[in-house]
Design a protein around this motif. Structure first.
Motif, PDB file in Angstrom:
ATOM      1  N   VAL A  12       1.220 -29.384  24.442  1.00  0.00           N
ATOM      2  CA  VAL A  12       1.518 -30.451  23.486  1.00  0.00           C
ATOM      3  C   VAL A  12       2.971 -30.902  23.609  1.00  0.00           C
ATOM      4  CG1 VAL A  12       1.713 -31.008  21.024  1.00  0.00           C
ATOM      5  CG2 VAL A  12      -0.286 -29.765  21.872  1.00  0.00           C
ATOM      6  N   ALA A  13       3.893 -29.939  23.675  1.00  0.00           N
ATOM      7  CA  ALA A  13       5.312 -30.286  23.779  1.00  0.00           C
ATOM      8  C   ALA A  13       5.609 -31.020  25.081  1.00  0.00           C
ATOM      9  CB  ALA A  13       6.174 -29.022  23.664  1.00  0.00           C
ATOM     10  N   ALA A  14       4.986 -30.596  26.168  1.00  0.00           N
ATOM     11  CA  ALA A  14       5.195 -31.260  27.459  1.00  0.00           C
ATOM     12  C   ALA A  14       4.724 -32.708  27.407  1.00  0.00           C
ATOM     13  CB  ALA A  14       4.467 -30.507  28.569  1.00  0.00           C
ATOM     14  N   LYS A  15       3.565 -32.917  26.802  1.00  0.00           N
ATOM     15  CA  LYS A  15       3.035 -34.284  26.680  1.00  0.00           C
ATOM     16  C   LYS A  15       3.973 -35.149  25.848  1.00  0.00           C
ATOM     17  CE  LYS A  15      -1.001 -36.883  25.063  1.00  0.00           C
ATOM     18  NZ  LYS A  15      -2.378 -36.786  24.486  1.00  0.00           N
ATOM     19  N   ASN A  16       4.434 -34.614  24.725  1.00  0.00           N
ATOM     20  CA  ASN A  16       5.306 -35.394  23.840  1.00  0.00           C
ATOM     21  C   ASN A  16       6.655 -35.656  24.479  1.00  0.00           C
ATOM     22  OD1 ASN A  16       3.365 -35.599  21.862  1.00  0.00           O
ATOM     23  ND2 ASN A  16       4.097 -33.834  20.695  1.00  0.00           N
ATOM     24  N   LEU A  17       7.172 -34.665  25.182  1.00  0.00           N
ATOM     25  CA  LEU A  17       8.462 -34.837  25.850  1.00  0.00           C
ATOM     26  C   LEU A  17       8.374 -35.955  26.890  1.00  0.00           C
ATOM     27  CD1 LEU A  17      10.646 -31.822  26.910  1.00  0.00           C
ATOM     28  CD2 LEU A  17      10.516 -33.841  28.343  1.00  0.00           C
ATOM     29  N   GLN A  18       7.299 -35.953  27.658  1.00  0.00           N
ATOM     30  CA  GLN A  18       7.147 -36.988  28.688  1.00  0.00           C
ATOM     31  C   GLN A  18       6.927 -38.365  28.072  1.00  0.00           C
ATOM     32  OE1 GLN A  18       5.143 -35.384  32.550  1.00  0.00           O
ATOM     33  NE2 GLN A  18       4.272 -34.174  30.889  1.00  0.00           N
ATOM     34  N   LEU A  19       6.246 -38.407  26.942  1.00  0.00           N
ATOM     35  CA  LEU A  19       6.076 -39.693  26.258  1.00  0.00           C
ATOM     36  C   LEU A  19       7.425 -40.237  25.790  1.00  0.00           C
ATOM     37  CD1 LEU A  19       2.853 -39.023  24.132  1.00  0.00           C
ATOM     38  CD2 LEU A  19       3.110 -40.755  25.927  1.00  0.00           C
ATOM     39  N   LEU A  20       8.267 -39.358  25.258  1.00  0.00           N
ATOM     40  CA  LEU A  20       9.593 -39.782  24.805  1.00  0.00           C
ATOM     41  C   LEU A  20      10.445 -40.268  25.967  1.00  0.00           C
ATOM     42  CD1 LEU A  20      10.353 -36.968  22.195  1.00  0.00           C
ATOM     43  CD2 LEU A  20       9.909 -39.379  21.688  1.00  0.00           C
ATOM     44  N   ILE A  21      10.351 -39.563  27.088  1.00  0.00           N
ATOM     45  CA  ILE A  21      11.114 -39.975  28.272  1.00  0.00           C
ATOM     46  C   ILE A  21      10.691 -41.374  28.728  1.00  0.00           C
ATOM     47  CG2 ILE A  21      11.419 -39.507  30.753  1.00  0.00           C
ATOM     48  CD1 ILE A  21      11.461 -36.522  30.040  1.00  0.00           C
ATOM     49  N   LYS A  22       9.412 -41.668  28.579  1.00  0.00           N
ATOM     50  CA  LYS A  22       8.900 -42.982  28.980  1.00  0.00           C
ATOM     51  C   LYS A  22       9.200 -44.070  27.948  1.00  0.00           C
ATOM     52  CE  LYS A  22       5.058 -41.071  31.658  1.00  0.00           C
ATOM     53  NZ  LYS A  22       3.583 -40.916  31.718  1.00  0.00           N
ATOM     54  N   GLY A  23       9.796 -43.655  26.818  1.00  0.00           N
ATOM     55  CA  GLY A  23      10.132 -44.637  25.796  1.00  0.00           C
ATOM     56  C   GLY A  23       8.997 -44.980  24.866  1.00  0.00           C
ATOM     57  N   ALA A  24       7.972 -44.128  24.801  1.00  0.00           N
ATOM     58  CA  ALA A  24       6.823 -44.393  23.927  1.00  0.00           C
ATOM     59  C   ALA A  24       7.230 -44.314  22.461  1.00  0.00           C
ATOM     60  CB  ALA A  24       5.715 -43.382  24.214  1.00  0.00           C
ATOM     61  N   PRO A  25       6.577 -45.066  21.606  1.00  0.00           N
ATOM     62  CA  PRO A  25       6.893 -45.011  20.176  1.00  0.00           C
ATOM     63  C   PRO A  25       6.439 -43.689  19.557  1.00  0.00           C
ATOM     64  CG  PRO A  25       4.991 -46.423  20.562  1.00  0.00           C
ATOM     65  CD  PRO A  25       5.539 -46.085  21.910  1.00  0.00           C
ATOM     66  N   GLU A  26       7.049 -43.340  18.434  1.00  0.00           N
ATOM     67  CA  GLU A  26       6.756 -42.082  17.763  1.00  0.00           C
ATOM     68  C   GLU A  26       5.267 -41.930  17.430  1.00  0.00           C
ATOM     69  OE1 GLU A  26       8.931 -39.557  16.312  1.00  0.00           O
ATOM     70  OE2 GLU A  26      10.542 -40.278  17.592  1.00  0.00           O
ATOM     71  N   LYS A  27       4.622 -43.019  17.087  1.00  0.00           N
ATOM     72  CA  LYS A  27       3.224 -42.947  16.648  1.00  0.00           C
ATOM     73  C   LYS A  27       2.285 -42.475  17.765  1.00  0.00           C
ATOM     74  CE  LYS A  27       2.319 -47.869  17.515  1.00  0.00           C
ATOM     75  NZ  LYS A  27       1.935 -49.165  16.883  1.00  0.00           N
ATOM     76  N   LYS A  28       2.755 -42.537  19.015  1.00  0.00           N
ATOM     77  CA  LYS A  28       1.924 -42.092  20.133  1.00  0.00           C
ATOM     78  C   LYS A  28       2.036 -40.598  20.395  1.00  0.00           C
ATOM     79  CE  LYS A  28       1.225 -46.251  22.904  1.00  0.00           C
ATOM     80  NZ  LYS A  28       1.227 -46.776  24.289  1.00  0.00           N
ATOM     81  N   LEU A  29       2.972 -39.923  19.747  1.00  0.00           N
ATOM     82  CA  LEU A  29       3.171 -38.493  19.981  1.00  0.00           C
ATOM     83  C   LEU A  29       1.982 -37.703  19.453  1.00  0.00           C
ATOM     84  CD1 LEU A  29       6.944 -37.955  19.101  1.00  0.00           C
ATOM     85  CD2 LEU A  29       5.903 -38.485  21.317  1.00  0.00           C
ATOM     86  N   GLU A  30       1.626 -36.653  20.201  1.00  0.00           N
ATOM     87  CA  GLU A  30       0.498 -35.811  19.797  1.00  0.00           C
ATOM     88  C   GLU A  30       0.916 -34.863  18.681  1.00  0.00           C
ATOM     89  OE1 GLU A  30      -2.635 -32.540  21.703  1.00  0.00           O
ATOM     90  OE2 GLU A  30      -1.610 -33.989  23.011  1.00  0.00           O
ATOM     91  N   ILE A  31       0.019 -34.683  17.727  1.00  0.00           N
ATOM     92  CA  ILE A  31       0.267 -33.775  16.613  1.00  0.00           C
ATOM     93  C   ILE A  31      -0.353 -32.413  16.928  1.00  0.00           C
ATOM     94  CG2 ILE A  31      -0.302 -33.286  14.191  1.00  0.00           C
ATOM     95  CD1 ILE A  31      -0.109 -36.290  13.665  1.00  0.00           C
ATOM     96  N   TYR A  32       0.429 -31.352  16.735  1.00  0.00           N
ATOM     97  CA  TYR A  32      -0.092 -30.008  16.946  1.00  0.00           C
ATOM     98  C   TYR A  32      -0.701 -29.500  15.643  1.00  0.00           C
ATOM     99  CZ  TYR A  32      -0.614 -25.097  17.982  1.00  0.00           C
ATOM    100  OH  TYR A  32      -1.154 -23.845  18.162  1.00  0.00           O
ATOM    101  N   LYS A  33      -1.935 -29.047  15.730  1.00  0.00           N
ATOM    102  CA  LYS A  33      -2.612 -28.501  14.561  1.00  0.00           C
ATOM    103  C   LYS A  33      -2.657 -26.983  14.682  1.00  0.00           C
ATOM    104  CE  LYS A  33      -5.493 -32.603  13.785  1.00  0.00           C
ATOM    105  NZ  LYS A  33      -6.878 -33.139  13.688  1.00  0.00           N
TER     106      LYS A  33
END
Length: 361
Positions: free
Chosen positions: A289-310
């Motif tokens: 999950v953290a790897a996916k979110n980190l890469q999304l942030l690097i790509k400039g993705a908006p916060e709403k696209k970040l995966e939520i960990y349950k």
């Protein structure tokens, strides 16, 4: 091109080379970012294989994996991290490592054997200690103590094994039914289980006699302490993350596994305050999950696209020797050969190695 025109190649520093840190480094090494792993050990240890390795030292050959084996495109730094600032990680040897994104994955205190060869030798020493003893005392009735008692009882049935636990039942983190079945299994294997007491290891007499808090005397040729290890977060006490530590020494994280109040610092594994049982397979899930979110942030993705960990429901799988086990699931408690087939034979070592891109054997 990266979303929003963001630069793709960033400096990612990961502190801690256990299951969480090792897995996120392995995922990110193909991301075209500059990934650095800081870990005092030269190897990743599949920690849930430790108890089997104590009765079968050769088992550790597959469970201790040099970081260089599975991290072919990561800078590996073999030292302790000592501090973190807003821009860099400082290490015990005086070096600094600038980061754009940081992942803290230091978990619980690990073995002080920094070389794989020394760790293998340590397992061999434990094996010789068990083999040469007629009676063995195990202190602690959590999963580690229970699994060690099970391993010894199955592989060395002639040994007298005593397990002492301060709690009113074994493995309090699982339900009473699973705890009771585990107790009965150990007793059937002729393990003496003493509950509600502690033992003063300093009370050991020359004749190998330990005295419990209840005044009982236990004769044993050797002992193993299987109680919880402290979190490896003391290096953060004077850092920029000191306010992010709770009173247990855990890093407080948000739903995306970022340290609360930070945009570019993640925490994964046992060091987090995620309300779930701390287990290796969950550290792997954190890493994904953290790897996916980190890469999304690097790509400039908006916060709403970040995966939520349950957080995971209370699931536990404890091996009892080589063929049996106990499984605590959300909907049921399983005991015997079925959970044993799931875990006890190989302890997921082959599966973990494959997930790291290595041969299972």
């Amino acid at each position: 091109m990266a979303e929003g025109g963001a630069e793709k190649s960033k400096r990612v520093v990961i502190v801690g080379g256990g299951i969480g840190g090792g897995f996120i480094a392995q995922i990110l090494q193909s991301s075209q970012n500059l990934v650095t792993l800081i870990d005092p050990k030269e190897y990743l240890e599949i920690t849930w294989a430790q108890l089997r390795s104590m009765v079968e030292p050769s088992f550790a050959e597959r469970a201790l994996i040099k970081h260089s084996e599975y991290l072919t495109d990561v800078t590996i730094v073999s030292t302790h991290a000592t501090n973190v600032t807003n821009h860099e990680v400082q290490t015990a040897d005086g070096r600094t490592f600038p980061y754009d994104y940081l992942v803290v994955a230091t978990g619980h205190a690990a073995s002080n054997k920094v070389n794989r060869k020394d760790r293998l030798s340590h397992f061999q020493q434990d094996y010789e200690k068990i083999k040469s003893s007629n009676s063995i005392l195990i202190v602690g009735g959590g999963p580690t103590g229970v699994e060690l008692a099970g391993e010894i009882a199955v592989d060395f049935p002639e040994k007298k094994v005593t397990l002492i636990h301060k709690g009113s039942r074994l493995m309090e983190f699982i339900g009473p039914k699973a705890s009771r079945k585990t107790f009965n299994w150990l007793v059937k294997k002729k393990v003496e289980v003493i509950l509600g007491q502690t033992v003063d290891l300093e009370s050991l007499s020359e004749g190998g006699v330990y005295v419990t808090s209840g005044g009982e005397k236990i004769s044993a040729d050797c002992h193993f302490v299987c109680v919880g290890k402290p979190l490896a977060s003391s290096w953060l006490h004077d850092s920029i993350l000191k306010q992010s530590l709770n009173n247990k020494g855990q890093l407080m994280v948000d739903a995306n596994l970022r340290v609360k109040g930070s945009d570019n610092i993640f925490a994964i594994g046992d060091i987090t305050d995620v309300p779930e049982i701390k287990q290796g397979f969950l550290a792997e899930r954190h890493a994904a999950v953290a790897a996916k979110n980190l890469q999304l942030l690097i790509k400039g993705a908006p916060e709403k696209k970040l995966e939520i960990y349950k957080a995971s429901p209370p699931i536990a799988l404890v091996s009892l020797g080589r063929k049996e086990g106990v499984a605590q699931l959300p909907f049921a408690t399983l005991f015997g050969c079925l959970p044993g087939k799931i875990k006890s034979k190989d302890l997921f070592v082959g599966k973990t190695r494959k997930a790291l891109g290595l041969k299972s054997s």
